[in-house]
Enzyme design. Sequence first.
Site, PDB file in Angstrom:
ATOM      1  N   HIS A 145       0.723  -1.148   0.115  1.00  0.00           N
ATOM      2  CA  HIS A 145       0.066   0.176  -0.003  1.00  0.00           C
ATOM      3  C   HIS A 145       0.825   1.174   0.008  1.00  0.00           C
ATOM      4  O   HIS A 145       1.890   1.212   0.625  1.00  0.00           O
ATOM      5  CB  HIS A 145      -0.997  -0.159   1.393  1.00  0.00           C
ATOM      6  N   GLU A 217      -3.005   1.520  -7.621  1.00  0.00           N
ATOM      7  CA  GLU A 217      -3.659   2.964  -6.865  1.00  0.00           C
ATOM      8  C   GLU A 217      -2.732   4.031  -7.391  1.00  0.00           C
ATOM      9  O   GLU A 217      -1.729   4.164  -6.698  1.00  0.00           O
ATOM     10  CB  GLU A 217      -3.186   2.196  -5.355  1.00  0.00           C
TER      11      GLU A 217
END
Length: 313
Positions: A145, A217
């Site tokens: 992430h 992302e």
Amino acid sequence: DTAQTMSSPVVAWHERFLLWTFLCIVARGLVLASEESERHAAVVRPTFLGANWKCNLDTIGQVDDHVDALNAMWCSLDPSEAGAVELCVHPPFVFLDRVRERLHKDIGVGSQNALDARGPDRSNTGATTMKMIREVGCEWVLLGHSDRRNNLGESNKLIASKVQAALEAGLGVCLTIGEKRSQRNWGLALATLRKQLAAAARVIPRDAWKNVVCAYEPVWAVGEGATPCSPEEAQRVNAALRGWIRENVGDDAADACRLTYTGSVNEENAADYAALPDVDGFVVGRAGLDTTKLRSIIHTLTSSSTGHSCPTQ
């Protein structure tokens, strides 16, 4: 006249040979196209929806209330909807066991990260190992992430080692990759993504890609008030990533790996991304904390597509 008469059959034969060769090439192309179409129509990639809670729920009461709401939402779904999407929630570490025990069994639970203490550092203070995560009933782990990469300095090499450890432990991996605004502005978006993906790809067994979700992302499109990446750009990027896997790993891996989009997805814009051929679902943040919004996204995903084509394994 004699020379011209003798050359005519030769010319005619040559023309017939060229025509025959051309027709063979066309026929072979049609056969290959038909085989490819049949191969891709045989099976579908299950749609994936991940919900990353981050640290937004930090009390037992908040967690229990949200789990109760998730259970009620899931049970309210039409069976065709519940069967068409794989939902996985990612609570903070300390609540993993509690959530897994209380949550509906058909909703997956995954960790937000892990640090597998192996080798000479297996007794590292504060480490949370893949085995621990499996022991409390988790099925997935979220790795790479942008918070971990950009705020806490996790390298591609470290993340790849975690990917390998997670797969070896029997966990599914939701691998997040993404470029920062500066990298995009300099024209380095795809190069950055390929580098992040390549590090992990080197340690993923060829038959394990079905257990990998790769979440694109774009860091510049994440956060409250951010402008989401356009659907056209999300498709272009994910298609390029699948193409990279196909070229560097193989067809089976490219067709089995689920590529999702994560970047300010909500119930209002989900439909713009849900039907894209190379977007196999979402990983959401804030929208995953509101079961009404989450249900709307599930409905959008399941009504837009029943899954994306991939070959039989």
